[in-house]
Design a protein around this motif. Structure first.
Motif, short mmCIF file in Angstrom:
data_model
loop_
_atom_site.label_atom_id
_atom_site.label_comp_id
_atom_site.label_asym_id
_atom_site.label_seq_id
_atom_site.Cartn_x
_atom_site.Cartn_y
_atom_site.Cartn_z
N MET A 1 0.84 -1.19 0.00
CA MET A 1 0.00 0.00 0.00
C MET A 1 0.88 1.24 0.00
SD MET A 1 -2.96 1.01 2.73
CE MET A 1 -3.92 2.52 2.53
N ALA A 2 0.49 2.24 -0.79
CA ALA A 2 1.26 3.47 -0.88
C ALA A 2 1.31 4.20 0.45
CB ALA A 2 0.66 4.38 -1.95
N GLN A 3 2.42 4.93 0.66
CA GLN A 3 2.60 5.69 1.89
C GLN A 3 2.98 7.12 1.56
OE1 GLN A 3 4.96 3.94 5.06
NE2 GLN A 3 4.90 1.95 4.06
N VAL A 4 2.77 8.01 2.51
CA VAL A 4 3.22 9.39 2.43
C VAL A 4 4.17 9.63 3.60
CG1 VAL A 4 1.15 10.19 1.25
CG2 VAL A 4 1.21 10.18 3.75
N PRO A 5 5.00 10.71 3.54
CA PRO A 5 5.96 10.94 4.62
C PRO A 5 5.32 11.29 5.96
CG PRO A 5 6.59 12.12 2.62
CD PRO A 5 5.20 11.62 2.40
N GLN A 171 11.50 5.81 10.67
CA GLN A 171 10.44 4.87 10.97
C GLN A 171 9.14 5.44 10.45
OE1 GLN A 171 10.31 3.19 14.99
NE2 GLN A 171 8.10 3.47 15.00
N THR A 172 8.55 4.80 9.45
CA THR A 172 7.34 5.32 8.84
C THR A 172 6.11 5.00 9.69
OG1 THR A 172 6.80 3.33 7.56
CG2 THR A 172 8.37 4.88 6.57
N ARG A 173 5.03 5.62 9.33
CA ARG A 173 3.79 5.44 10.10
C ARG A 173 3.34 3.98 10.11
NH1 ARG A 173 -0.81 9.57 8.44
NH2 ARG A 173 -0.49 8.51 6.43
N SER A 174 3.68 3.23 9.06
CA SER A 174 3.29 1.81 8.99
C SER A 174 4.21 0.92 9.83
CB SER A 174 3.32 1.34 7.53
OG SER A 174 4.65 1.26 7.06
#
Length: 215
Positions: A1-5, A171-174
């Motif tokens: 799934m695509a992510q944003v910063p 560390q990304t939100r996911s």
């Protein structure tokens, strides 16, 4: 799934444990390291120095810990062309503290582009092109100037002064993780712009390839 910063957390390695020598680094889909009495635990993050250029200064997570061995998660050293057998030994050092960088704005990446060598034979009227590796990767960001005095800001200032190797952790939100070995350059000249908050700029100049984990 695509992510944003949005929601990404940034950390800088501000303290390391004592380096420990390695005596064997295997050729495997995930390299097994022999390091007598290492004392590491699964999930520890280590910086590796190695006779293998493609492994040197990279940062990995440890798994499958045994008394004198551990696995570098995701470190594929299978190819003996790139990783000549027996030449990968060096040292490892555990990152003991990651200090969060707060007040981050406008993060961006640069570099990583393929480098090419163009050449042409006299008998041909068209050039040839071959890949010659990749340009160094870097990251930059603005930081709220009022973060001065915070632990993260202080760590960036210190690392800029001493210019020692360190590691940027994202560390990304996911929950996915990125580890970029780097040096730090904090420019403390406050940028003033009407209608905007005051910021300073920091650059993270990459050393070797980054390491990514899905979680």
């Amino acid at each position: 799934m695509a992510q944003v910063p949005t929601g990404t957390l940034f950390f800088i390695a501000s303290a390391y444990a004592t380096s420990k020598n390695t005596t064997i680094v295997t050729n495997a889909s995930e390299a097994v390291v022999t390091c007598a009495g290492h004392g590491y635990s699964n999930g520890d993050i280590v910086e590796v120095t190695s006779g293998w250029g493609r492994l040197n200064l990279r940062v990995f997570r440890i798994k499958s810990v045994a008394t004198d061995t551990f696995v570098l998660e995701g470190a594929d050293t299978t190819s003996t062309n790139y990783f000549p057998a027996g030449n990968g030994i060096g040292s490892v050092r555990k990152i003991s503290t990651f200090q969060q960088i707060t007040g981050v704005m406008s993060p961006s990446s640069s570099g990583g582009d393929p480098k090419t060598v163009n050449y042409k034979f006299v008998e041909s009227d068209v050039e040839y092109s071959i890949n010659d590796g990749f340009a160094a990767t870097g990251y930059s960001m603005n930081i709220d100037a009022d973060q001065i005095g915070s632990a993260g800001y202080t760590a960036l200032r210190t690392l800029t002064d001493v210019q020692t190797n360190t590691c940027l952790k994202m560390q990304t939100r996911s929950g996915s993780l990125i580890f970029q070995p780097c040096t730090v350059a904090l420019n403390e000249a406050v940028q003033l712009q009407d209608g905007q908050i005051n910021v300073v700029k920091v650059a993270f100049n990459g050393n070797n390839r980054l390491t990514r984990y899905a979680s």
